[in-house]
Design an enzyme around this catalytic site. Structure first.
Site, short mmCIF file in Angstrom:
data_model
loop_
_atom_site.label_atom_id
_atom_site.label_comp_id
_atom_site.label_asym_id
_atom_site.label_seq_id
_atom_site.Cartn_x
_atom_site.Cartn_y
_atom_site.Cartn_z
N HIS A 94 -5.63 2.11 4.31
CA HIS A 94 -4.84 2.23 3.08
C HIS A 94 -3.62 3.12 3.27
O HIS A 94 -3.14 3.73 2.32
CB HIS A 94 -5.72 2.79 1.95
N GLU B 102 -4.93 -11.26 -4.38
CA GLU B 102 -3.50 -11.07 -4.12
C GLU B 102 -2.79 -12.36 -3.74
O GLU B 102 -1.69 -12.64 -4.22
CB GLU B 102 -3.31 -10.00 -3.03
#
Length: 359
Positions: free
Chosen positions: A158, A89
């Site tokens: 998450h 990322e």
């Protein structure tokens, strides 16, 4: 005489056939389009419109996207416009920011915004601040998009909602669509914007179909960033929410309406800049305000709205304190029953409305 009857009968049959044909030829005024397909349409139309636009991220190309939002785009536009990246990322967000500084308009997809924490330095220090630090000479036209907030059964690491995280930072625009028209119109506006935009989708909304008006089906359809929408008119209490929880507010409002309590439901659409004018006008009409969000309570979106109401002209119109319905102040549990108790449910909104109205 018999021939006349046959002629009349054949005429009626012909008219009947024509009417049936016309009926089947008539198109509906609104189409049912899922949020996933609305996002796909927006990217497809902007990729076609502007050759500077490209999409990059994990599995966005050959796999058609982790959630199939980019389905078909790689086959249509090829490797130069739809780019698969490694699981890095920080790396591919940095590449996207650099491309934006060079004059391109990248769409940077995070498979989930929980992974954007790996790239938060690029989002804030590289993208958000450059336009300001260059005295307006260096725009960074980039969209960071992907699913945000709690899904189902994905536990603590998450399930963050990043609406408050990113809207805290000057230099960013933060968008949180609810339905298909929001998704299409706001994503197209975000791609065309000269500022970096954080575009927070919701995984549980991707497969939900909504009616899309004829206007929204146009390639020129845009929704201005920074403008909320009143989804339901009411005069007893104002419910303000964004993303998936707008649905919860509308469901609660439908139940309460049967008891004579009419709720005004506002879909924020944009978290930064926030449309306080629409909220204030509503509060001046209903005299009550409840905010609803899936994020944690401390320093949340509802906390910011509450503070601005306290400081603004609508405060004197309140007949009760502003109430917040939020996620519980804990890391998200994995067990389904605990997860359900950790994020707002329709019954929580109904309970809060009645408590606020002292019913």
């Amino acid at each position: 005489m018999a021939s006349l009857k046959c002629l009349l009968r054949s005429g009626r049959n012909a008219v009947s056939v024509v009417l049936r044909r016309e009926f089947h030829r008539t198109l509906p005024a609104c189409l049912q389009v899922t949020v996933r397909d609305a996002l796909n349409q927006a990217m497809d139309e902007e990729l076609e419109r502007d050759e500077r636009v490209f999409l990059l991220g994990e599995e966005v190309a050959q796999y058609d996207g982790a959630y199939k939002v980019s389905r078909g785009l790689w086959k249509k536009y090829g490797d130069k416009r739809i780019i698969d990246t490694p699981i890095t990322e920080m790396g591919f967000a940095g590449i996207a920011v650099g491309a934006a500084m060079a004059g391109l308009r990248p769409i940077c997809e995070f498979m989930t915004f929980n992974f954007s924490m790996q790239a938060i330095d690029q989002v804030i220090n590289s993208a958000a601040k450059t336009y300001y630090m260059s005295a307006g000479l260096q725009p960074v036209s980039i969209v960071f998009r992907g699913p945000n907030g709690a899904s189902a059964g994905v536990a603590a690491q998450h399930s963050q909602c990043f609406a408050a995280w990113y809207s805290h930072c000057p230099g960013l625009k933060v968008v949180s669509p609810w339905n298909s028209e929001d998704a299409k119109g706001l994503l197209k506006a975000a791609i065309r914007d000269d500022n970096p935009v954080v575009f927070l989708e919701n995984e549980l909304m991707y497969g939900v179909p909504f009616e899309m008006s004829e206007e929204a089906q146009s390639k020129d359809f845009l929704i201005p960033i920074g403008k909320a929408k009143i989804e339901r008119q009411g005069d007893r209490v104002t419910l303000v929410s964004h993303s998936r929880f707008v649905s919860h507010c509308l469901d609660a409002a439908a139940v309460l309406s049967k008891e004579g309590i009419e709720c005004e439901v506002i879909n924020l659409r944009t978290i930064r800049p926030m449309d306080m004018e629409t909220i204030e006008k509503s509060v001046m009409k209903t005299n009550h305000l409840i905010t609803v969000e899936g994020g944690w309570p401390q320093f949340g979106v509802g906390a910011e709205i509450s503070a601005k109401i306290m400081e603004g002209p609508a405060f004197n119109y309140l007949d009760a304190p502003v109430a917040r319905v939020t996620g519980v102040d804990i890391p998200m549990p994995y067990a389904k029953i605990l997860e359900d108790h950790s994020i707002p449910q329709v019954k929580d909104i109904i309970f809060t409305v009645k408590k606020t109205l002292n019913i």
